[in-house]
Design a protein around this motif. Sequence first.
Motif, PDB file in Angstrom:
ATOM      1  N   UNK A   1      30.904  57.324  41.260  1.00  0.00           N
ATOM      2  CA  UNK A   1      32.274  57.646  40.880  1.00  0.00           C
ATOM      3  C   UNK A   1      32.601  57.047  39.520  1.00  0.00           C
ATOM      4  N   UNK A   2      33.764  57.385  38.995  1.00  0.00           N
ATOM      5  CA  UNK A   2      34.222  56.733  37.772  1.00  0.00           C
ATOM      6  C   UNK A   2      34.468  55.258  38.075  1.00  0.00           C
ATOM      7  N   UNK A   3      34.381  54.434  37.047  1.00  0.00           N
ATOM      8  CA  UNK A   3      34.584  52.997  37.252  1.00  0.00           C
ATOM      9  C   UNK A   3      35.999  52.755  37.794  1.00  0.00           C
TER      10      UNK A   3
ATOM     11  N   UNK B   1      37.114  48.172  26.644  1.00  0.00           N
ATOM     12  CA  UNK B   1      37.865  47.068  26.044  1.00  0.00           C
ATOM     13  C   UNK B   1      39.277  47.567  25.785  1.00  0.00           C
ATOM     14  N   UNK B   2      40.242  46.879  26.392  1.00  0.00           N
ATOM     15  CA  UNK B   2      41.613  47.352  26.438  1.00  0.00           C
ATOM     16  C   UNK B   2      42.217  47.487  25.042  1.00  0.00           C
TER      17      UNK B   2
ATOM     18  N   UNK C   1      44.455  51.575  34.419  1.00  0.00           N
ATOM     19  CA  UNK C   1      43.400  50.684  34.928  1.00  0.00           C
ATOM     20  C   UNK C   1      43.681  49.212  34.656  1.00  0.00           C
ATOM     21  N   UNK C   2      44.594  48.928  33.736  1.00  0.00           N
ATOM     22  CA  UNK C   2      44.791  47.541  33.294  1.00  0.00           C
ATOM     23  C   UNK C   2      45.595  46.688  34.278  1.00  0.00           C
TER      24      UNK C   2
ATOM     25  N   UNK D   1      38.367  46.039  31.542  1.00  0.00           N
ATOM     26  CA  UNK D   1      38.571  46.356  32.958  1.00  0.00           C
ATOM     27  C   UNK D   1      37.845  47.660  33.300  1.00  0.00           C
ATOM     28  N   UNK D   2      37.542  47.850  34.604  1.00  0.00           N
ATOM     29  CA  UNK D   2      37.485  46.830  35.653  1.00  0.00           C
ATOM     30  C   UNK D   2      36.226  45.989  35.447  1.00  0.00           C
ATOM     31  N   UNK D   3      36.366  44.702  35.486  1.00  0.00           N
ATOM     32  CA  UNK D   3      35.274  43.822  35.073  1.00  0.00           C
ATOM     33  C   UNK D   3      35.322  42.532  35.861  1.00  0.00           C
ATOM     34  N   UNK D   4      34.173  41.862  35.918  1.00  0.00           N
ATOM     35  CA  UNK D   4      34.096  40.558  36.552  1.00  0.00           C
ATOM     36  C   UNK D   4      34.157  39.413  35.567  1.00  0.00           C
TER      37      UNK D   4
END
Length: 962
Positions: free
Chosen positions: A61-63, A589-590, A616-617, A631-634
């Motif tokens: 799927x999309x992130x 990157x936002x 998404x932010x 995002x979406x990120x760890x």
Amino acid sequence: MIDWQAKWIWNEGEESPRNQWWMFRKRFDITSREWGSAKLSITADSRYVLYINGKQVGRGPVRSWPSEQAFDTYEVGHLLKAGQENVISVLVMHFGTTNFCYVRGRGGLLAQLDILQNDKVLQSVRSDNSWKTAQYQAQDTRSPRISCQLPFTENIDGRLIEAEWVEVNYDDIRWEQAVEIGSVGMEPWTSLVPSEIPFLTEEPIQPTRVTSLKKVKGITWSTNIELRNHMQLESTNHANKVGFVGYIATIIRMESTAKVMLGFVYSTRNFGLCSIDGKHYHPHQFLAKGQEKYLELELTAGDHLFMMDVTDIDHGDGFHMGIDSEANVEIVSPIEHESPFITIGPFMTKEYINDEPHRNPFEKFRDPNSNDPIVRDFQGVLTISSIHELDRFKEWIRPIPLPLVSRADVFAHSIWNREEIATPVPTSFNEAIATAATPAIVPKYEDYDTQFIVDFGKEYSGFLEFEIEAAAGTVVDFYGFEYMNGDYRQEMYRMDNTLRYVTRNGYQKYISNVRRGLRYVMVTVRNMNSPVKIHRLRMIQSNYPVSEIGQFVSSDPLLNDIWEISRHTTKLCMEDTFVDCPTFEQTYWVGDSRNEALINYYLFGSLDIVKRCLKLVPPSKEVTPLYMSQVPSGWNNVIPNWTFFWAIACKEYYDQTEDIDFVQDMWPKVKYTLDYYLTHLNKDDLFSISAWNLLDWAPMDQPNEGVVTHQNMFLAKTLKEASTLADIAGDLQAKVDYEQAYSSLKAAINKALWSNEKNAYSDCIKRNGELSETYSMQTQVVAYVCDITDGERKKIIENYLVNPPSDFVQIGSPFISFFYYEALTKAGKHSFMLDDIRKNYGVMIEYGATTCWEMYPQRIGDEIDPRNLTRSHCHAWSAAPGYFLGKYVLGVSSAAPGWKKVIINPQPGDLDWAKGAVPLPNGGVVQVEWRKNDKQFTLHVDAPEEVEIEIKAPVDYELILN
């Protein structure tokens, strides 16, 4: 709306295994003879490839955040066979570790096929325990990470592929039954969200030529070790930097006395003092080549203890090590373990949250007078000269698990050869690779492997595809990279952009399942015991589906070329979100995306991708109320400017679309984070924070703690834009509050951060409370863009825009040039903008760029360093000309939300003519063509009737409407 009855399914194995691919199948008969539609909805953790009756349907799927798991819905009625048996086949690729595009959940697949007639479900096929599953053994689970931002490389054994597993008639009797792990709504996927964007394209691209051909002898052995995950076991659940103190060790077993070359093809991290049998080698004693380091020495027959101090702060770059020797070499464990490597330590670890200042907690381990017993143990390791002495430190010794030790480092094998001999490229081979009209027979050399480089003509991103005919066991290595010039090749350090494929006997076809970006691909064919034929080698270009509506051409061919590379760059950086680059990071990157959105509006007019990115932010508030920078990120990382740009982009999206519902939805989320930012105002009413206070890579004074001027200015602008959003959303109190906050912050900036001595804004306030002595053009540009300046100060800054003081830090990247061009156009200095575009982007064209670079090239004195042009050769934050040439040279800009009114105000500069088109948000285009002659300016405009047009003539020209 889907009535989810399907179950989440997985297998009997690990809940979240590292780098495992699993196949799932469900055979079913269709009882209906006809139907109106057949919709298959699907999602997976981490990614899937879907097939119906042997035909690939899609990828996804999309992130997304696990708590808002995205799913896709496909219309598949045309692929189903009435009255016959059908099969749904899904390949699920589970990462098992967090990165910059994925937050670790657990393995799972959810799928539901509804066959409908007039919205009535005639038949439903749902994922449950009747499905069959088996591990995809062809993918080596020990393949290394691509980079800290991305998951794993492909290392495929074609001998283990059963290509027919996606077909109806495949016998899956040996497969195990899938296991139901829960219903829709289970943790971690507590809600399911339909994808709001169209499916990405898949467009085949043929190579243009073969640039070189060599016969090569490869090195003996290599590996890539994931030290970060070993040193801190929990680091699979986050993507933060991890600092650790310790050593890596192994035994080099020599069959006979011989010369040995130790190589470390990425030595910027985890590379310290090396010890072999107690003899120390300092990093400066190694031969350096780029970021590679090599040490040649002679080793006698027998076992030799290798140790290296790997103390460092590691983001997940991997420990690359290789050995080459004419003699037989074996790497074995010092403690009789299946894994050949151990660590002695970690003696200490530290996880870095939110890019906190890297005050080195490891300095005490370098203190020779320390009485700390742990420090003394660490220092004592260096006294070891044989295996027998390891027992003194047995409490610190841990074997590195085999899954973290790759079988080979294909990147090392690609860039490091024992011997290379260039040979002419046969015309027939070149033509066959480029056209695929006939099979390309790979030249074979006695006692050598064959290596050739293919040029696709431009940068592309997507999936490699090849069709090859070879004997079983032939090894084909692919290494993608972005730039070469003659004999120089810019290596992809910190990124393992490789694919290894071991052939089965005969003809075979493989389509990569790992996205990659490249212009060139090096192909090395090893173990070629019989002729190898390449029937096809191509890229499947995959990007957000756009129409190339925006157009620009002018009397200046250089500007035309620059606009074209800006368009191609932006297109490649539109995936399921905007990404910074299609090769290195592929990360949303936002902050970058604010500029990318504006560029996209003028090139393609796409809206859904912008809306998706903005939405998404806010879920990152579960990590930080300041919102994350990617995002979406760890990676728990905050760049305040990036959050400010996000809020500004929300306002600009409204300006583009007049979507009031969007504002109503987003306003509380904008307010939520801005209110937290305002709690970081200090006693002087200035914004002060500990974060990654980034704006440009140039040597500005932008410390990660305290008052940074450009951030205060962008916060002020954000508050001003937020007051408008509040008004649109009907939050009148917030409108007043933010207007007051803007005025207060602007006054504080002008009071505390302006230097009367320098007649400029200082970059920051230092920790001792004094103004920094660093003054940058970046800070002055931001002051102008954000309306911080008034009166005489504004005039001073306007002069700096066209006469930058030589002692100021100069613009350092194309990203900042975007804001510089905003300032220049705002000040009416359009000719200076054109000159700057020609100067800086013209260099890219001169050096063969087909996309815009991340950085401007480094210089040696006044000369450009041809081997230090940039890191990423395709970076969307650099595609500013795609926006500014349309908005200011064509002169097309919006004068009302939703582009209900358009102003045509061309700024010709030194151009004789220009023409082009700008897409409108609700369909249609504004077409402009102009030509100047002496003092006459002939202009033609074509736009939809419902759009109000206001035309302004360039200064000093007589306007003639055509």
